[in-house]
Design an enzyme around this catalytic site. Structure first.
Site, PDB file in Angstrom:
ATOM      1  N   CYS A 110       0.816  -1.213   0.000  1.00 56.81           N
ATOM      2  CA  CYS A 110       0.000   0.000   0.000  1.00 56.81           C
ATOM      3  C   CYS A 110       0.849   1.263   0.000  1.00 56.81           C
ATOM      4  O   CYS A 110       0.322   2.362  -0.178  1.00 56.81           O
ATOM      5  CB  CYS A 110      -0.961  -0.010   1.186  1.00 56.81           C
ATOM      6  SG  CYS A 110      -2.549  -0.723   0.741  1.00 56.81           S
TER       7      CYS A 110
ATOM      8  N   LYS B 275       0.439   3.158  -3.309  1.00 57.37           N
ATOM      9  CA  LYS B 275      -0.850   3.730  -3.703  1.00 57.37           C
ATOM     10  C   LYS B 275      -0.703   5.182  -4.150  1.00 57.37           C
ATOM     11  O   LYS B 275       0.251   5.862  -3.795  1.00 57.37           O
ATOM     12  CB  LYS B 275      -1.837   3.693  -2.523  1.00 57.37           C
ATOM     13  CG  LYS B 275      -2.418   2.337  -2.219  1.00 57.37           C
ATOM     14  CD  LYS B 275      -3.264   2.408  -0.973  1.00 57.37           C
ATOM     15  CE  LYS B 275      -4.555   3.185  -1.200  1.00 57.37           C
ATOM     16  NZ  LYS B 275      -5.652   2.337  -1.624  1.00 57.37           N
TER      17      LYS B 275
ATOM     18  N   ALA C 236     -19.855   7.115  -0.389  1.00 55.90           N
ATOM     19  CA  ALA C 236     -18.564   7.787  -0.521  1.00 55.90           C
ATOM     20  C   ALA C 236     -17.585   7.332   0.554  1.00 55.90           C
ATOM     21  O   ALA C 236     -17.885   7.397   1.742  1.00 55.90           O
ATOM     22  CB  ALA C 236     -18.759   9.299  -0.455  1.00 55.90           C
TER      23      ALA C 236
ATOM     24  N   ASP D  55     -16.590   4.378   1.353  1.00 54.19           N
ATOM     25  CA  ASP D  55     -16.729   3.054   1.959  1.00 54.19           C
ATOM     26  C   ASP D  55     -15.801   2.043   1.293  1.00 54.19           C
ATOM     27  O   ASP D  55     -15.283   2.252   0.190  1.00 54.19           O
ATOM     28  CB  ASP D  55     -18.177   2.577   1.910  1.00 54.19           C
ATOM     29  CG  ASP D  55     -18.902   2.859   3.218  1.00 54.19           C
ATOM     30  OD1 ASP D  55     -18.345   2.505   4.266  1.00 54.19           O
ATOM     31  OD2 ASP D  55     -19.998   3.444   3.190  1.00 54.19           O
TER      32      ASP D  55
ATOM     33  N   ASP E 133      -8.602  -5.062  -5.277  1.00 58.69           N
ATOM     34  CA  ASP E 133      -7.295  -4.639  -4.777  1.00 58.69           C
ATOM     35  C   ASP E 133      -6.218  -5.204  -5.685  1.00 58.69           C
ATOM     36  O   ASP E 133      -6.379  -6.297  -6.266  1.00 58.69           O
ATOM     37  CB  ASP E 133      -7.062  -5.110  -3.344  1.00 58.69           C
ATOM     38  CG  ASP E 133      -7.328  -4.004  -2.332  1.00 58.69           C
ATOM     39  OD1 ASP E 133      -6.669  -2.955  -2.454  1.00 58.69           O
ATOM     40  OD2 ASP E 133      -8.187  -4.181  -1.461  1.00 58.69           O
TER      41      ASP E 133
ATOM     42  N   ASP F  88     -11.605  -5.510   2.702  1.00 56.69           N
ATOM     43  CA  ASP F  88     -12.739  -4.653   2.340  1.00 56.69           C
ATOM     44  C   ASP F  88     -14.073  -5.365   2.563  1.00 56.69           C
ATOM     45  O   ASP F  88     -15.069  -4.744   2.948  1.00 56.69           O
ATOM     46  CB  ASP F  88     -12.629  -4.236   0.867  1.00 56.69           C
ATOM     47  CG  ASP F  88     -11.480  -3.266   0.629  1.00 56.69           C
ATOM     48  OD1 ASP F  88     -11.063  -2.613   1.597  1.00 56.69           O
ATOM     49  OD2 ASP F  88     -11.010  -3.166  -0.515  1.00 56.69           O
TER      50      ASP F  88
ATOM     51  N   GLY G  16     -10.249 -15.441 -13.789  1.00 56.67           N
ATOM     52  CA  GLY G  16      -9.166 -14.483 -13.667  1.00 56.67           C
ATOM     53  C   GLY G  16      -8.557 -14.147 -15.003  1.00 56.67           C
ATOM     54  O   GLY G  16      -9.112 -14.436 -16.072  1.00 56.67           O
TER      55      GLY G  16
ATOM     56  N   THR H  13      -4.382 -13.386 -16.879  1.00 61.49           N
ATOM     57  CA  THR H  13      -2.930 -13.360 -16.727  1.00 61.49           C
ATOM     58  C   THR H  13      -2.304 -12.473 -17.793  1.00 61.49           C
ATOM     59  O   THR H  13      -2.882 -12.257 -18.864  1.00 61.49           O
ATOM     60  CB  THR H  13      -2.324 -14.772 -16.839  1.00 61.49           C
ATOM     61  OG1 THR H  13      -2.667 -15.317 -18.116  1.00 61.49           O
ATOM     62  CG2 THR H  13      -2.833 -15.676 -15.731  1.00 61.49           C
TER      63      THR H  13
END
Length: 726
Positions: free
Chosen positions: A405, A408, A433, A435, A452, A475, A525, A527
């Site tokens: 993080c 970020k 907003a 959250d 994420d 989250d 997913g 790749t």
């Protein structure tokens, strides 16, 4: 980051002296295209040469510890903290406890020996083997402190009357000599120190007597108990610390590898290759078939240059490689610690004894450790003479971008960009907003969705996957939801197809394990290949009633479920300033699930997870949404071990300045300790506002569930602000 495609995997099993030296050499002279992995049960390895000095009290713990995580960072290697349990030679896989197998092209084993006594009744429960050294050093440190405090009787028994046992017995007697009624016994089923030359034995026997060590030769121990040892003749000896130093035993899993062994040790040729030419071995776990030698650390140190060259040649030239031969010296200098700051030197029949020999030994040992601790700084390549305007300011004088993080985008930038967004227009999509996750409605069912994405800050894809998955699930847990499903996005660095398959296998097996443990499924997913490893997760969850940022009430107690400090720890790791043991603890907190914590806190008035904006930023997010203030007490905020010490050096994560600006309503002292409130957290804990009537009950439940949780403050009446008290 690997600038060239990876095509080969080198795995070093064990963090012994040879492998530690190889990591140092690899950092100075890497082989392009090779990914190096070192596998060891812990983040540090103890140097055997300084162990008696540590036991005697002449060194502190850090003096004899080799930081394998720091060495791995220097070498650009992956560090896997786990115990190897086997090798599948046909599939070329190394099995490690608690994780998917590790693929190898070339492997090397340097796991040392053990002094465990599996056949001695009670030893596993009440005894301490002298090897592996790390576990013994920890147990001795604890016993010594308890004995000095009068909490346990200073009674020690050392089983094994060889040189190692004698050195450790004298060292223990030296450390405990100020305590009344100290007793240190040296026990052997035969005579004491029979492997020594007569004159040397006589000198050491005199040193044992001078140190106050009592001898019990010709005594067969048949049972170890919590407070005594039992002999075959029925007599007993009081002992609160029973150490096993009787010989060198190989680790049991080696016998299942199918490698040729000699008395359980890996048989190697003059090139240090085993019977499987893809597997090398060095140090005490190896038997030199061409020139057998006793177990001694000096051979592991001398083997390292030969092993390093042979590993490089095998990885670059394959089976056609011409390998170097290792020829061990016929005799070597033996420096035996005598308890106090005195030592005995013995080589080829020449003996010298006294404080000068201790200083000589101390110099040799410290020089060796400096070789592995003094690592040159890794400097980025210089910029060309002509560059774009502003590039030098962005590059020169700035730290490398942090991972997790810490990478970020700042909160102020996000606010300016996203505030212009009109918000969802669909009636079945709710996004409050600030959250943690979006709310989707499907009839009477509420679903939360979040995403994420983390660029790798550790070289191990398995550890990186566990951290990313825990981080992404935060989250969902913060909204009070039960995890439902996940989509995985993986960017792999450039590598061969064989490595792509092995890396993806490790990542997907780990992700599946984490999500299935939380009752969720991976449903798909994507790749891609890129410059570096990055893992992203889109996660959904189901709930009856969401817990949002808006709902905190004046008087609520503020609970935090994990310590803070991951940002400064990861920043320190990138600069090779972090302590490996502290970093190992930080990783354990990062992979700790918050699922049970979320269930305990399901009646919170407001809740979030502490991530990129830091504790202050996320708590102010609750305050702004709920139109309340908050007071927290720094003395109650749990911190990761080592985090404050790093903050006091001035080290900060790259996003720290942006986090400080984002938390404009902060009111409190400006100190290294309070700066940790703006430290970006990766896979941080939950931050919950709970009724004062429920707070203590929740705290008790959290601690019983294994969380290092704390009540750190209270919610106050508005306006939104954060007041910090000492």
């Amino acid at each position: 980051m690997h600038p060239l495609p990876l095509t080969r995997e080198l795995v070093l099993i064990g963090g012994g002296h040879s492998h530690a030296l190889i990591l140092k050499r690899w950092g100075m002279r890497p082989l392009p295209g090779v990914r190096v992995t070192v596998v060891n049960p812990g983040a540090v390895a103890a140097y055997s040469g300084m162990l008696p000095g540590f036991v005697a009290g002449h060194y502190v713990r850090e003096d004899l510890e080799l930081d394998l995580l720091r060495l791995a960072r220097f070498a650009g290697a992956r560090a896997v903290l786990g115990r190897a349990t086997g090798i599948d030679r046909e599939a070329r896989l190394i099995h490690v406890e608690g994780r998917p197998p590790i693929r190898y092209d070339i492997a090397s084993i340097d796991i040392g020996i053990t002094s465990a006594m599996p056949d001695l009744t009670g030893f596993a429960e009440h005894g301490i083997p002298a090897k592996p050294l790390e576990a013994f050093a920890s147990r001795w440190d604890q016993f010594r402190k308890e004995a000095l405090a009068g909490e346990v009787a200073p009674e020690v028994a050392v089983i094994g009357g060889g040189v190692a046992g004698a050195e450790l017995a004298m060292a223990m007697a030296q450390n405990l000599k100020t305590i009344p009624n100290t007793q240190v016994w040296l026990i052997d089923h035969g005579e004491i120190l029979t492997e020594m030359r007569p004159a040397t034995r006589h000198a050491v026997m005199g040193a044992l007597a001078k140190a106050g060590v009592k001898l019990r030769p010709q005594s067969q121990v048949v049972q170890v108990r919590a407070d005594e040892v039992l002999f075959a003749d029925g007599t007993t000896l009081s002992s609160r610390f029973t150490l096993g130093a009787a010989g060198a035993r190989p680790y049991g899993w080696l016998k299942d590898t199918g490698l040729e062994l000699t008395e359980g040790f890996i048989t190697v040729n003059e090139s240090l290759q085993s019977s499987d030419l893809r597997i090398f071995a060095a140090g005490d776990c190896a038997h030199l078939s061409h020139d057998p030698r006793p177990k001694a650390g000096v051979y592991a140190v001398r083997e390292a240059p030969v092993l390093f060259d042979n590993l490089r040649r095998s990885l670059s030239q394959g089976s056609s490689a011409r390998l170097r031969a290792y020829h061990p010296q016929k005799d070597y200098l033996k420096l035996i610690s005598l308890g106090g700051k005195a030592a005995l030197a013995d080589k080829s029949g020449l003996r010298l004894k006294g404080p000068l020999m201790w200083r000589w030994k101390d110099h040799i040992d410290r020089t060796f450790m400096r070789k592995l601790k003094d690592l040159p700084a890794m400097m980025p390549p210089p910029l060309p003479d002509t560059v774009a305007e502003g590039l030098r300011e962005e590059v020169e004088g700035k730290k490398p971008m942090c991972g997790g993080c810490g990478a970020k985008v700042g909160g102020d930038i996000l606010h300016r960009v996203l505030s212009a967004h009109p918000g969802p227009k669909r009636r079945d999509v709710l996004h409050l907003a600030g959250d943690d996750a979006a709310l989707l409605t499907h009839g009477d069912t509420w679903q939360v969705a979040s995403v994420d994405h983390l660029r790798a800050f550790v070289e191990d894809p398995v550890l990186m996957t566990r951290i990313t998955a825990t981080h992404a699930l935060g989250d969902i847990w913060a909204m009070g939801a039960a995890p439902q499903a996940a989509l995985v996005t993986v960017t792999l660095p450039k590598m061969s197809e064989a490595l792509q398959e092995s890396w993806l296998t490790e990542i997907m097996e780990t992700a599946r394990e984490v999500f299935e443990a939380e009752g969720a499924e991976i449903i798909g997913g994507h790749t891609a290949m890129g410059a570096e490893l990055a893992i992203g997760l889109t996660v959904t969850g189901l709930l009856d009633q969401p817990i949002t940022l808006k709902g905190a009430r004046a008087g609520d107690h503020i609970l935090l479920t994990k310590p803070i400090g991951t940002g400064v720890m990861l920043a320190a790791e990138m600069e090779m300033m972090a302590n490996g043991r502290d970093l190992e603890r930080a990783y354990k907190f990062m992979v700790q699930s918050s699922g049970e914590a979320a269930r305990i806190l399901n009646n919170a008035h407001a809740m979030t997870d502490v991530t990129g904006f830091g504790l202050a930023g996320h708590l102010l997010g609750i305050c702004r949404a709920s139109e309340v203030g908050a007071v927290i007490r720094m003395r109650d905020v749990p911190r990761l071990p080592g985090a404050l010490a790093l903050a006091e050096t001035g080290l900060r994560s790259t996003i720290f300045p942006a986090n400080r600006v984002y938390a404009a309503e902060f009111e409190g002292p400006e100190t290294p300790e309070t700066d940790l409130l703006f430290d970006p957290q990766t896979a941080g804990g939950l931050l919950a506002c709970v009724s004062p009537m429920r707070a203590e009950k929740c705290l008790t439940a959290l601690r019983e569930a294994g969380y290092e949780a704390a009540i750190i403050g209270e919610i106050t009446e508005g306006p939104p602000r954060l007041v910090v008290e000492a």
